[in-house]
Design a protein around this motif. Structure first.
Motif, PDB file in Angstrom:
ATOM      1  N   ASP A 179       0.818  -1.211   0.000  1.00  0.00           N
ATOM      2  CA  ASP A 179       0.000   0.000   0.000  1.00  0.00           C
ATOM      3  C   ASP A 179       0.853   1.263   0.000  1.00  0.00           C
ATOM      4  OD1 ASP A 179      -2.452  -1.256  -0.090  1.00  0.00           O
ATOM      5  OD2 ASP A 179      -2.620  -1.400   2.090  1.00  0.00           O
ATOM      6  N   ASP A 180       2.068   1.159   0.524  1.00  0.00           N
ATOM      7  CA  ASP A 180       2.944   2.321   0.662  1.00  0.00           C
ATOM      8  C   ASP A 180       4.239   2.078  -0.107  1.00  0.00           C
ATOM      9  OD1 ASP A 180       4.544   4.450   1.441  1.00  0.00           O
ATOM     10  OD2 ASP A 180       4.165   4.191   3.582  1.00  0.00           O
ATOM     11  N   TRP A 181       4.538   2.931  -1.059  1.00  0.00           N
ATOM     12  CA  TRP A 181       5.734   2.767  -1.884  1.00  0.00           C
ATOM     13  C   TRP A 181       7.016   2.770  -1.050  1.00  0.00           C
ATOM     14  CZ3 TRP A 181       9.445   6.480  -1.699  1.00  0.00           C
ATOM     15  CH2 TRP A 181       9.071   7.745  -1.245  1.00  0.00           C
ATOM     16  N   ARG A 182       6.986   3.419   0.106  1.00  0.00           N
ATOM     17  CA  ARG A 182       8.190   3.490   0.943  1.00  0.00           C
ATOM     18  C   ARG A 182       8.591   2.128   1.507  1.00  0.00           C
ATOM     19  NH1 ARG A 182       5.673   8.793   1.932  1.00  0.00           N
ATOM     20  NH2 ARG A 182       4.021   7.575   2.863  1.00  0.00           N
ATOM     21  N   THR A 183       7.679   1.172   1.509  1.00  0.00           N
ATOM     22  CA  THR A 183       7.986  -0.166   2.015  1.00  0.00           C
ATOM     23  C   THR A 183       8.228  -1.169   0.896  1.00  0.00           C
ATOM     24  OG1 THR A 183       5.661  -0.856   2.108  1.00  0.00           O
ATOM     25  CG2 THR A 183       6.572   0.276   4.059  1.00  0.00           C
ATOM     26  N   PHE A 184       8.228  -0.708  -0.357  1.00  0.00           N
ATOM     27  CA  PHE A 184       8.397  -1.593  -1.508  1.00  0.00           C
ATOM     28  C   PHE A 184       9.801  -1.420  -2.095  1.00  0.00           C
ATOM     29  CE2 PHE A 184       7.692  -2.503  -6.137  1.00  0.00           C
ATOM     30  CZ  PHE A 184       7.473  -3.866  -5.988  1.00  0.00           C
ATOM     31  N   PRO A 185      10.623  -2.469  -2.077  1.00  0.00           N
ATOM     32  CA  PRO A 185      12.000  -2.338  -2.564  1.00  0.00           C
ATOM     33  C   PRO A 185      12.106  -2.081  -4.069  1.00  0.00           C
ATOM     34  CG  PRO A 185      11.521  -4.615  -1.994  1.00  0.00           C
ATOM     35  CD  PRO A 185      10.337  -3.806  -1.554  1.00  0.00           C
ATOM     36  N   GLY A 186      11.038  -2.285  -4.812  1.00  0.00           N
ATOM     37  CA  GLY A 186      11.061  -2.053  -6.252  1.00  0.00           C
ATOM     38  C   GLY A 186      10.833  -0.610  -6.653  1.00  0.00           C
ATOM     39  N   THR A 187      10.591   0.277  -5.696  1.00  0.00           N
ATOM     40  CA  THR A 187      10.398   1.695  -5.998  1.00  0.00           C
ATOM     41  C   THR A 187      11.556   2.485  -5.404  1.00  0.00           C
ATOM     42  OG1 THR A 187       7.998   1.485  -6.025  1.00  0.00           O
ATOM     43  CG2 THR A 187       8.890   3.695  -5.729  1.00  0.00           C
ATOM     44  N   ARG A 188      12.175   3.281  -6.241  1.00  0.00           N
ATOM     45  CA  ARG A 188      13.272   4.140  -5.793  1.00  0.00           C
ATOM     46  C   ARG A 188      12.983   5.576  -6.192  1.00  0.00           C
ATOM     47  NH1 ARG A 188      18.829   0.644  -6.687  1.00  0.00           N
ATOM     48  NH2 ARG A 188      18.091  -1.145  -5.489  1.00  0.00           N
ATOM     49  N   VAL A 189      13.061   6.448  -5.215  1.00  0.00           N
ATOM     50  CA  VAL A 189      12.889   7.884  -5.448  1.00  0.00           C
ATOM     51  C   VAL A 189      14.258   8.523  -5.343  1.00  0.00           C
ATOM     52  CG1 VAL A 189      11.850  10.005  -4.596  1.00  0.00           C
ATOM     53  CG2 VAL A 189      10.523   7.883  -4.576  1.00  0.00           C
ATOM     54  N   TYR A 190      14.663   9.177  -6.412  1.00  0.00           N
ATOM     55  CA  TYR A 190      15.980   9.812  -6.462  1.00  0.00           C
ATOM     56  C   TYR A 190      15.884  11.294  -6.101  1.00  0.00           C
ATOM     57  CZ  TYR A 190      17.450   5.518  -8.731  1.00  0.00           C
ATOM     58  OH  TYR A 190      17.717   4.197  -9.001  1.00  0.00           O
ATOM     59  N   ILE A 191      14.802  11.948  -6.515  1.00  0.00           N
ATOM     60  CA  ILE A 191      14.576  13.339  -6.131  1.00  0.00           C
ATOM     61  C   ILE A 191      13.086  13.562  -5.913  1.00  0.00           C
ATOM     62  CG2 ILE A 191      16.592  14.218  -7.398  1.00  0.00           C
ATOM     63  CD1 ILE A 191      14.603  15.474  -9.396  1.00  0.00           C
ATOM     64  N   ASP A 192      12.765  14.520  -5.083  1.00  0.00           N
ATOM     65  CA  ASP A 192      11.392  14.897  -4.837  1.00  0.00           C
ATOM     66  C   ASP A 192      10.804  15.529  -6.102  1.00  0.00           C
ATOM     67  OD1 ASP A 192       9.573  17.436  -3.719  1.00  0.00           O
ATOM     68  OD2 ASP A 192       9.241  15.521  -2.693  1.00  0.00           O
ATOM     69  N   LEU A 193       9.542  15.304  -6.336  1.00  0.00           N
ATOM     70  CA  LEU A 193       8.875  15.811  -7.537  1.00  0.00           C
ATOM     71  C   LEU A 193       9.004  17.323  -7.660  1.00  0.00           C
ATOM     72  CD1 LEU A 193       7.054  15.630 -10.020  1.00  0.00           C
ATOM     73  CD2 LEU A 193       5.100  15.602  -8.470  1.00  0.00           C
ATOM     74  N   ASP A 194       8.761  18.037  -6.576  1.00  0.00           N
ATOM     75  CA  ASP A 194       8.809  19.512  -6.657  1.00  0.00           C
ATOM     76  C   ASP A 194      10.199  20.018  -6.995  1.00  0.00           C
ATOM     77  OD1 ASP A 194       6.087  19.917  -6.186  1.00  0.00           O
ATOM     78  OD2 ASP A 194       6.368  19.748  -4.015  1.00  0.00           O
ATOM     79  N   VAL A 195      11.224  19.318  -6.555  1.00  0.00           N
ATOM     80  CA  VAL A 195      12.596  19.686  -6.918  1.00  0.00           C
ATOM     81  C   VAL A 195      12.791  19.484  -8.416  1.00  0.00           C
ATOM     82  CG1 VAL A 195      15.039  19.092  -6.621  1.00  0.00           C
ATOM     83  CG2 VAL A 195      13.523  19.191  -4.631  1.00  0.00           C
ATOM     84  N   GLY A 196      12.327  18.371  -8.941  1.00  0.00           N
ATOM     85  CA  GLY A 196      12.465  18.111 -10.366  1.00  0.00           C
ATOM     86  C   GLY A 196      11.695  19.093 -11.225  1.00  0.00           C
ATOM     87  N   VAL A 197      10.488  19.397 -10.831  1.00  0.00           N
ATOM     88  CA  VAL A 197       9.675  20.351 -11.595  1.00  0.00           C
ATOM     89  C   VAL A 197      10.331  21.726 -11.629  1.00  0.00           C
ATOM     90  CG1 VAL A 197       7.475  21.604 -11.611  1.00  0.00           C
ATOM     91  CG2 VAL A 197       7.494  19.121 -11.316  1.00  0.00           C
ATOM     92  N   LYS A 198      10.878  22.117 -10.484  1.00  0.00           N
ATOM     93  CA  LYS A 198      11.532  23.438 -10.397  1.00  0.00           C
ATOM     94  C   LYS A 198      12.740  23.484 -11.310  1.00  0.00           C
ATOM     95  CE  LYS A 198      13.152  26.816  -7.119  1.00  0.00           C
ATOM     96  NZ  LYS A 198      13.352  27.138  -5.740  1.00  0.00           N
TER      97      LYS A 198
END
Length: 170
Positions: A151-170
């Motif tokens: 239910d939460d991507w933070r507990t799924f090893p197959g999802t990796r976040v490299y940068i926050d969305l707002d940082v990327g958009v900016k």
């Protein structure tokens, strides 16, 4: 802008040909699926191969992932491409090396590993605007829930976040 296609014609046997546009300083959404939806990435070892090769070639080709999700038979990527000309080469190397190394782990070789007839199991596209970017980011981030893994991507090893969305958009 560089364009790549398997043929010079836009229509082939009545179907529109898929083209790849390679653009400098562009955000891309990428997705690919294993042939016949085979769960080639079910094992932790196969997942390690994907992450190792993807991150290696992304760095080598100045592609900066924002968010990546790998599930049993496919992946999604949203990221920034500095050099468009390197993008096609990066994808060729990622797919070739992952196919070879994951095939070495499987009980039976899958050839071809990625492609099905019509090549509609791979897509790369330039993000057009902020709204599309936000949707692609969220879509990639929530793959584990969509496929019933977590239910939460933070507990799924197959999802990796490299940068926050707002940082990327900016």
């Amino acid at each position: 802008i560089v364009k790549s296609s398997a043929t010079k014609t836009h229509i082939f046997y009545g179907d529109h040909r898929y083209e790849h546009w390679y653009v400098d300083n562009q955000v891309y959404f990428i997705t690919a699926r294993c042939r016949d939806r085979y769960p080639a990435f079910a094992s932790a070892e196969a997942q390690r191969v994907f992450w190792d090769r993807f991150e290696h070639y992304a760095k080598e080709n100045e592609f900066f992932p924002w968010v990546v999700s790998l599930v049993g038979n496919h992946y999604h990527v949203l990221g920034y491409c500095r050099r468009g000309r390197a993008f096609g080469e990066m994808m060729r190397k990622v797919h070739g090396s992952v196919a070879k190394l994951v095939n070495d782990l499987l009980p039976e070789r899958r050839v071809p590993f990625w492609r099905e007839a019509g090549n509609q199991d791979y897509f790369d596209g330039c993000i057009r605007d902020e709204k599309q970017c936000r949707k692609a980011y969220r879509y990639t981030l929530t793959q584990c829930k969509r496929h019933g893994f977590r239910d939460d991507w933070r507990t799924f090893p197959g999802t990796r976040v490299y940068i926050d969305l707002d940082v990327g958009v900016k």
